[in-house]
Each structure stands twice: as C-alpha cells, then as structure tokens.
Design a protein around this motif. Structure first.
Motif, PDB file in Angstrom:
ATOM      1  N   TYR A 228      -9.368  -4.913  -1.953  1.00 32.46           N
ATOM      2  CA  TYR A 228      -8.752  -4.229  -2.896  1.00 32.46           C
ATOM      3  C   TYR A 228      -9.476  -5.006  -4.334  1.00 32.46           C
ATOM      4  O   TYR A 228      -9.800  -6.038  -4.549  1.00 32.46           O
TER       5      TYR A 228
ATOM      6  N   ASP B 161      -0.867  -0.128 -12.279  1.00 36.06           N
ATOM      7  CA  ASP B 161      -0.355   1.281 -12.117  1.00 36.06           C
ATOM      8  C   ASP B 161      -0.547   1.673 -13.735  1.00 36.06           C
ATOM      9  O   ASP B 161      -1.099   2.910 -14.018  1.00 36.06           O
TER      10      ASP B 161
ATOM     11  N   ILE C 192       9.754   1.062  -4.042  1.00 33.69           N
ATOM     12  CA  ILE C 192       8.506   1.165  -4.520  1.00 33.69           C
ATOM     13  C   ILE C 192       8.286   1.208  -5.950  1.00 33.69           C
ATOM     14  O   ILE C 192       8.897   2.234  -6.156  1.00 33.69           O
TER      15      ILE C 192
ATOM     16  N   GLU D 289       0.090   1.018   2.903  1.00 37.67           N
ATOM     17  CA  GLU D 289       0.832  -0.120   2.932  1.00 37.67           C
ATOM     18  C   GLU D 289       1.028  -1.263   1.988  1.00 37.67           C
ATOM     19  O   GLU D 289       0.121  -1.569   1.298  1.00 37.67           O
ATOM     20  N   GLN D 290       2.178  -1.734   1.878  1.00 33.67           N
ATOM     21  CA  GLN D 290       2.392  -2.853   0.716  1.00 33.67           C
ATOM     22  C   GLN D 290       2.241  -3.986   1.331  1.00 33.67           C
ATOM     23  O   GLN D 290       2.782  -4.419   2.199  1.00 33.67           O
ATOM     24  N   TYR D 291       1.377  -4.906   0.706  1.00 36.65           N
ATOM     25  CA  TYR D 291       1.249  -6.430   1.243  1.00 36.65           C
ATOM     26  C   TYR D 291       1.771  -7.198  -0.070  1.00 36.65           C
ATOM     27  O   TYR D 291       1.365  -6.832  -1.264  1.00 36.65           O
TER      28      TYR D 291
ATOM     29  N   PRO E 141      -1.004  -2.166  -2.769  1.00 32.52           N
ATOM     30  CA  PRO E 141      -0.854  -1.189  -1.909  1.00 32.52           C
ATOM     31  C   PRO E 141      -2.199  -1.060  -1.174  1.00 32.52           C
ATOM     32  O   PRO E 141      -3.297  -1.100  -1.899  1.00 32.52           O
TER      33      PRO E 141
ATOM     34  N   VAL F 104       2.231  -7.524  -5.487  1.00 34.01           N
ATOM     35  CA  VAL F 104       2.386  -6.791  -4.260  1.00 34.01           C
ATOM     36  C   VAL F 104       1.023  -5.649  -4.467  1.00 34.01           C
ATOM     37  O   VAL F 104       0.624  -5.103  -5.386  1.00 34.01           O
TER      38      VAL F 104
ATOM     39  N   THR G 240       3.184  -1.000 -10.350  1.00 40.67           N
ATOM     40  CA  THR G 240       2.647  -2.296 -10.871  1.00 40.67           C
ATOM     41  C   THR G 240       2.071  -2.413 -12.045  1.00 40.67           C
ATOM     42  O   THR G 240       1.732  -1.144 -12.723  1.00 40.67           O
TER      43      THR G 240
ATOM     44  N   SER H 168       2.149  -8.194   5.237  1.00 42.79           N
ATOM     45  CA  SER H 168       2.921  -6.925   5.174  1.00 42.79           C
ATOM     46  C   SER H 168       4.463  -7.093   4.397  1.00 42.79           C
ATOM     47  O   SER H 168       4.933  -8.016   4.785  1.00 42.79           O
ATOM     48  N   ILE H 169       5.083  -6.148   3.325  1.00 40.64           N
ATOM     49  CA  ILE H 169       6.088  -6.466   2.755  1.00 40.64           C
ATOM     50  C   ILE H 169       7.385  -6.375   3.510  1.00 40.64           C
ATOM     51  O   ILE H 169       8.175  -6.862   3.182  1.00 40.64           O
TER      52      ILE H 169
END
Lengths: 187, 705
Positions: free
Chosen positions: A157, A23, A17, A37-39, A130, A128, A20, A52-53
């Motif tokens: 998001y 971030d 993880i 959850e990461q997508y 989250p 990605v 990004t 979903s990752i």
C-alpha cells in the motif's frame, strides 16, 4: 495526536466504514469497491504490521497486567477487560524483535481469536488501510526480522509493505507455556 | 449470532435428556418392582408416554436415528403394556440399553456430530416387539363381560381387566353420580380413594342420568378388597359399589401359564347400558372438562454460561463496593461530614448484605440434586452386576443433597469408576460370601450428606476389603518404594499407592476394571474439584471411600498470600492451617526440605522457587516465614510464602485457552483494589512435589542460602 486516537476507537467500535485522511487527500470521491478489506496497520520495532479489522474487538491504552509464572517471555500476563480475564502478549518479543520502551503511543490491540479475547501490545497504531485482494501476496517466507510462519500475507500500500500477521500462529497456546522446569546453572 | 443457530439444538437436548432421564427412572422402578413379582402398570404407561414424546421431539428436530429408535421402542412398550409380551429381565435389559444408546446419541447431537445409528439395538427391539403372544401366557378370557361393554373397552383396558383376574383380584363396578359443575373435583377425590384399594381401569359414561345437571359414570376397577371394605372405603353420597360377579375358578399363581384360563363371566346387569357413543378414553378421561393453555411447569431452563455472567457481575459489584468503603475513609476525616458519612456507612452495610443475598441466590440456582448422578449409577450397578454375575443391591441415601451443577457433572465419571471397583474387586461371588457367613447378595451404599459447607459422598461396599500389607508388597515389587522404607509405612500411606497410575494388585484384567486405570483418574478428577478422598478398609468387611467436596466452585473462599511481592489466592478448602516457621526448624531429607509438625514430617514447597519468581535485593534472607499447610486427596504439603494477607470470597474466572495449560494455576480472580490475581491449583503443585524425582537444584539453593 492523542485526540484522534480516541476518535479512532469510537469509529472502530461503531463498525462504520469511514473516510480516512488519505481519502481527503485524493479528493474524497474515488472508485467505490466492495471487495476491499480493511486492515489495522500498526508499528512494532520499526516494522509495519496489519491485522484484519474484523478480528479486532477494541484498541486500548496499555493496562496493568498480572504476571503469570511458567509462561513464555513474550507473555506479559493477564488483564481484566470488562470482566473477562485475557492474556496479553508483547508483540515485539513474540516476533523476536527488540523490545522498545513503552511510550504514549503504545497500545494494546484486543483481538478476538477462536472466540476468545487476546491482548497484543504494540508500539503505535498507524491507521486503517483498505487493501484490494490483488495487492495481497501469499507469504513468501521470512521478511526482515520476522519469522516466515508468523506472516499470513504481504500487502502493498502506498509504496510500502504491510505484513499481515497470522493470528493462528501468533496466538498458538502451545507457545505460551515456558520450557518446562527452568534448569539452574550449576554451582 | 452463533447463539441463535445453537439454540434449537440446546433446547432439544435439554428437553430430550429430561425425557430420557425420566424414562430411565421409570425403568429402574419397574425393574425393582418386577423383581418383587408385581409391577405398577402406570409405570409402563409413563415409560410409553416418555418415549412417545421423545419420538415427537426428535422427528421435529430431525434426528432420524433417535426417532427411529424411539419408534421401535414405542411399539415394544405398547406391546408390553398391553400384555402381548411379558416384562422379562431380558426385555428390561434391552430397555436399559436403549437409555444408554439415547444418551450416546444425544451426546453426539450436543457435540455437533452425526448421530450414530443403532441398527443392532433397533433389530433386537423389533424382534422383541414381534415376540407377541407366542411368548405371552394365554390370557384369561373375559367371556362373561357384556358384549356392549367389551365393545367400548380399549385393548389396554381389556388387558388390565384380564390381568387383574389373573392376579386373583375381584372386579368392581363403581357407579358414581356427579354434579356437572363439580365433576373434576369429585372424580379426582373418588379416584384417589379408589387407588388406595386397587387399580382403576376405566370410566364409562352412563346413560341413565337422574338429572340434567348431573353426570353418571361407571368406573371399572380391580381390587383385592372385599365388597364391604370397598364400600366402606369409597362410599359417599351418590356412589355405590357393585361386584361384577365373575364365575371363576380359584385364582392361579402367575407362574402357571399352561393352566386353563379361568373364565370370567359378568352376570347380566341391567344397569350396564353403555348407550353413549363408544369414545375411547385415556385414564385421565373426563376429569378435564376445561383445558387450560397455561403450562403446568413453572420453571425455566437457563444456560450455565448466563449464570456465570451474572456471577461475574456480582463479583464486580463486590469489588466496587469495597472501593466505595475505602473512599469513605477520607470523607470521614473532613470536618462537618459526620452525619453524611454515618448515613453513607449504613447504606453501604445494607448494600453489603443485599449483595451477599444476591450472590447466595445465584449460587442456589446453580444447585442440582445429586440424584441426577445417582440414578445413572443405579443403572450401572444393575448392568455391571448382571455382567459380573454377582448379585448386588445398591442403597441410595441423600439423593436430594444439592451441589453445584458443574461439580455434579464432573462427579459422574469418578463415582462410576468407584462403583465399578466395588463390584469387580469388592463384592465377592455369591458362594464365597455365603462361605464367609455374609448374605449372598452384595451391598453397596451410596450416601450423600452435607457437613458444614462441604458435601460428603460415601461409597461403601460390604465386600472383601483391601489387605493393605499386600498392597505394600505390590508397591515394593513394582519399585514404588524400597523394601526397607516400606516397613515404616502405615495403612494410610500404603493406601495412597492405589492412586498411582497403573497400580493394580490384580494379575489379570477383567472387562470391568482391574487394568489399573481408574483410581488415579478418580483422584485427579476429585482434586480438580478441590475435593479430598479418604479410604477406610477392613479386610473381609468391606471398603469405604469418602469424597469431601465444596458445595460450589463458582465462588470460593480464598486465602490471599504473597510471595516475592506477588499476590496469589489459595482455595481455602484445601488449606488445613497456616503456621509461622523459623529457618532453623527446617531439615533436609534426601534433598527435600521438611519440617516436623506435631511429630509428623511435612515436606515444604517454596512458592517462589517452583514459580521461579525473581526477588528484589535484600528480600532473600528471611529468618522466619509462613507455611500454609495444604492437603488434597490424602497428601499434605507445606507451602512456603512471605505474607498472609487474609481471607476473601472470590469469583473464579477461567484463564482462557491460551493459558489454561499453565501447571499450578487454576484461574484468576479480582480482589479488592481491582487487582487481578492468580488462583493456585494446589493439587497440581502437590502432585508435582511428589512426582518430581530430582530435587538437587533445590538442594543446592538451600546449601547456598
């Protein structure tokens, strides 16, 4: 930014993880949550979708496919990925959206579904994302041009919407076959 | 991850099924021997041991129903080998049934389901074990045997002594003295010699050793041979043979259990002083002075998927090698590289040889003997024969013929259907056979042999055969063909009808077969394995089915063809020949395009039309094209293609769940140049061409062309 795409791959493959760009924009230090959850977010015909990752095995440049007769329009054919033969589908055609020409940003998402690999051709990878559980909504029905049963859930998001795809429906083998015996127009 | 959780179950499965298989083989042998009158007690022992280890395995694994059944069986087998209950056909029936039950249970374990309980069978087996002595003949007493000897004999040994007396054999005591250092070798060789004369019952350590470094043994055995014969046969230094004098009445035939038991009395023999502590000894007894922890078996079990993986890698190596060869070409053109490129070529050629050896090696690993299936079939014959009340003898030959594991697995159902058909339709009731001047016992031959790179399996019965004219009438009655057209059909075409789903000439169905399911399934299964099936029948004499199969499916030879600029592979084993045809040679019969080939009519199938392949401009009108004649399971069709690109060994890869159901495509493979191409499912295409009723679309196409 073709370079960063390869970086994506490396990072994704390592399963780590990682931070990004967002971030960094938000000052890097932020609340650490375990339930995000990461997508992988990607674009198909102007809409943003997510998978979903955990379901993604690899993201690859479009590869040569061999067409398979008697299959539905959205089935591009089969491709050889590291020794296994996998089916590759066109996401736009599958979702009933208008196909766009392939560009340099076109990618094939290689997803693992029920133990087998499948390739999905998409227009571009966004990144990605989250997503916290409270930002997920159960599928409300059709959205835009996308049929409701393809949608597993909606995620909000950064003021936009991510349509999380239901791979069970998207990759349902029953839809892969073409309608039996194409009837020719009468002479 | 998933492999780790799956492993214990798969290991248990393969071990347990091996045990069950060996148990079943012992039973078959016992069954055959029992019918002849006498059986080898070691077979019962082996069966007992097999079930004992199955009990251990299954309780360790936690499969309670299997453990429970093997526990009950173990007791029953114990009673059987101790002679407490007689080994009857009824008892054998129960034992055979338990084999089937075990296999069902193991199948459930494999599928991850709950293991079904077998309470009914369990109760029957327990009842059998309880029959005990009430049913068994009163045994001959060993009243004459020295009490000291009787004291150390196990129940089993005692039973075998009695049994030998009952069969009218003499009992002998063989005294042998062995050097302590060479005892294992000595006993082994003595045991082998003695076994030729009869049954070795027990080894008793003898106290009066002549020296510190020697061991003396008394061996009790039963034999038909006279004292002189035995002495001559086993006598050697340090071995002497004495008959245990038994005062017995004459030997009685086995079938008179009510006659008074003969009294066997061992004359007092001074040498028999078993002062050694009464240790209980198994038959291997003292022949194993040193135990080694190494396992006896030098084999490993491998999952097929791992071999598939290796096979894939080899396929890729082959493709890599092909591209190396092609990259050599430009190198040769360069000046001054002649030496290098020559060396390069030599290495490549040797790499090619090594690759094909490697490929062959892996194929060999996948090979298993057909005996695995034949054993199961022998059980089916026995069971069905008893159910149908027909006496049937199965003759097996070529059980050691090897085929790819996958093919062997897929074969068992079709073969079972065919055997059922033989017993139900083929073999007549005993009386009818005698009236027809045939032996009362029906015969089924199951033969396997290798023929070139194919394996042929034949199932032949000496029953009533098939009256092909009757089949033709039935076909007309069922509307499969009209009366006029049927007159032109010969025997081979008519026999094809038995492969039509639901076809039966029987008026009523039996529990075994005759419901018209079966032969169509057989045909589909065989065709799926790229096999062919041929029938030969003669009324009153019997029927022979011959199945021809490729030795392996993992790597096959393929014909690479092109149609509408797409490349496909056709399994070479279904290709009979390829010919070039002029457009003018094509005729149309009832909407079907056909050509005449050596006086026979051959229907044509255009690959581009059945696959709806779009053609580029200017490609459409071709005056001549290639026809690949394919034949599978009795049908021949000409596949129209544009180009023949040659033959190649290809590794077949499955298409996966999503595309598996595409009709007419059997898989994919990689050919030189790294291209992935599709492998045609010829049998499916042929079948479509036969069953598709309306060809009008195609006809219109032809009219326009």
């Amino acid at each position: 930014m073709p370079e960063s795409k390869d970086l994506w791959q490396t990072l994704l493959a390592s399963g780590e993880i990682f931070a990004t760009e967002e971030d960094y924009e938000h000052g890097y230090v932020r609340e650490v949550r375990g339930d995000l959850e990461q997508y992988i977010a990607f674009q198909v015909a102007g809409e943003t979708y997510g998978v979903s990752i955990g379901q993604i095995a690899e993201i690859s440049k479009p590869m040569t496919t061999t067409e398979v007769p008697r299959t539905a329009d959205f089935v591009l054919g089969i491709a050889n990925v590291r020794g296994s033969v996998i089916p590759v589908i066109d996401a736009a055609a599958r979702l009933g959206l208008s196909r766009r020409p392939r560009t340099r940003s076109s990618r094939v998402l290689i997803v693992r579904h029920e133990g087998e690999l499948h390739g999905i051709l998409i227009d571009s990878v966004v990144g990605v994302v989250p997503i916290a559980p409270e930002h997920l909504e159960e599928a409300p029905g059709a959205i835009g041009g996308t049929r409701g049963d393809f949608i597993q859930s909606l995620a909000r998001y950064e003021d936009s919407l991510l349509i999380v795809l239901d791979l069970d429906v998207l990759l349902d083998p029953r839809d892969f076959l073409s309608v039996p015996a194409p009837v020719r127009a009468k002479a | 991850m998933s492999q780790e959780t799956g492993r214990p179950s798969s290991e248990f499965l393969s071990e347990a099924s091996e045990v069950v298989e060996s148990f079943s083989r012992d039973l078959l042998e016992l069954d055959a021997q029992q019918r002849k009158g006498d059986y080898d007690p070691d077979l019962l022992n082996a069966a007992f041991r097999a079930i004992h280890s199955l009990k251990g395995l299954s309780s360790l694994f936690g499969a309670a129903p299997i453990a429970a059944l093997s526990h009950a069986l173990e007791s029953a087998l114990d009673s059987l080998r101790l002679g407490r209950i007689p080994l009857s056909q009824a008892a054998l029936d129960l034992l055979f049934e338990s084999v089937d039950t075990f296999q069902r249970m193991l199948a459930a374990v494999g599928a991850g389901e709950d293991v079904p309980r077998a309470d009914a069978l369990l109760a029957q087996i327990e009842a059998l074990a309880k029959l005990e002595a009430s049913a068994a003949a009163p045994p001959p007493t060993l009243a004459g045997l020295d009490d000291a000897v009787l004291g150390v004999l196990t129940e089993y040994e005692e039973h075998r002594l009695r049994e030998n007396l009952r069969l009218g054999r003499k009992l002998y005591r063989v005294h042998a003295s062995f050097d302590l250092m060479a005892i294992d070798v000595g006993i082994e060789s003595l045991k082998n010699k003695m076994k030729a004369f009869g049954e070795v019952i027990t080894y008793l350590p003898s106290a009066d050793a002549s020296a510190e470094d020697r061991i003396d043994l008394d061996i009790l055995m039963g034999s038909d041979a006279s004292l002189e014969q035995l002495t001559a046969g086993v006598g050697e230094d340090g071995v002497d043979v004495a008959e245990i004098a038994t005062e017995r009445e004459e030997a009685r035939p086995m079938s008179e259990p009510s006659a008074p038991a003969p009294t066997a009395r061992v004359a007092t023999e001074t040498r028999l002083r078993p002062t050694a502590p009464p240790v209980s000894m198994e038959d291997e007894g003292p022949s194993q002075p040193e135990l080694s922890l190494r396992s006896v078996s030098q084999t490993v079990r491998v999952e097929l998927s791992r071999l598939d993986h290796l096979m894939n890698l080899i396929g890729e190596l082959g493709v890599l090698q092909a591209s190396l060869v092609s990259s050599l070409e430009p190198l040769r053109a360069l000046a001054g590289t002649a030496d290098v490129s020559r060396e390069f070529r030599v290495h490549l050629r040797s790499m090619d040889r090594k690759l094909s050896l490697l490929q062959q090696g892996i194929l060999d690993v996948r090979m298993v003997p057909l005996g695995q299936v034949f054993d199961k079939l022998a059980r089916v014959v026995r069971k069905l024969g008893r159910e149908a009340d027909k006496e049937v003898r199965l003759n097996i030959s070529g059980a050691d013929t090897e085929l790819d594991k996958l093919i062997v697995e897929e074969l068992s159902d079709p073969l079972m259907h065919m055997i059922r058909n033989c017993i139900d339709h083929g073999i007549e009731p005993s009386q009818d056979r005698k009236d027809a001047g045939k032996p009362g016992v029906g015969r089924i031959d199951l033969r396997a042999f290798q023929k070139g790179n194919r394996v042929v399996i034949e199932v032949e019965d000496d029953g009533r055969g098939m009256e092909w004219r009757e089949i033709r009438q039935t076909a007309v009655r069922r509307g499969l063909v009209d009366d006029a057209a049927s007159r032109e059909l010969g025997m081979p075409e008519v026999l094809d009808f038995i492969f039509v789903p639901g076809f039966t000439t029987r008026e009523s169905a039996t529990s075994v077969s005759g419901r018209g399911v079966g032969m169509d399934v057989v045909k589909t299964n065989i065709a799926r394995l790229s096999g062919m099936i041929d029938i030969d029948t003669s009324p009153g004499r019997g029927t022979k089915f011959a199945i021809t199969l490729p030795v392996t499916l993992a790597i096959i030879q393929a014909l690479v063809i092109q149609s509408a600029r797409r490349t496909y592979c056709i399994p070479l084993n279904s290709v009979l020949e390829s010919i070039m045809v002029q457009r003018s040679e094509i005729r149309t019969i009832e909407g079907h395009e056909v050509i005449s080939l050596r006086g026979k009519t051959l229907p044509l199938l255009h690959l581009d039309r059945i696959f709806a392949l779009a053609r580029g401009k200017g490609e459409r009108d071709m005056d001549r094209f290639y026809v690949v004649i394919v034949g599978l399971a009795q049908h021949r069709v000409g596949l129209v293609v544009d180009e023949l690109l040659g033959q190649q060994d290809v590794v077949i890869k499955p298409l996966g769940r999503a595309l598996r159901a595409v009709p007419g495509i059997a898989g994919a493979t990689e050919i030189a140049g790294g291209r992935t191409v599709l492998l045609l499912d010829v049998s499916k295409l042929v079948e479509e061409s036969i069953t598709r009723p309306d060809k009008s679309a195609d006809r219109r196409e032809v009219a326009r062309a």
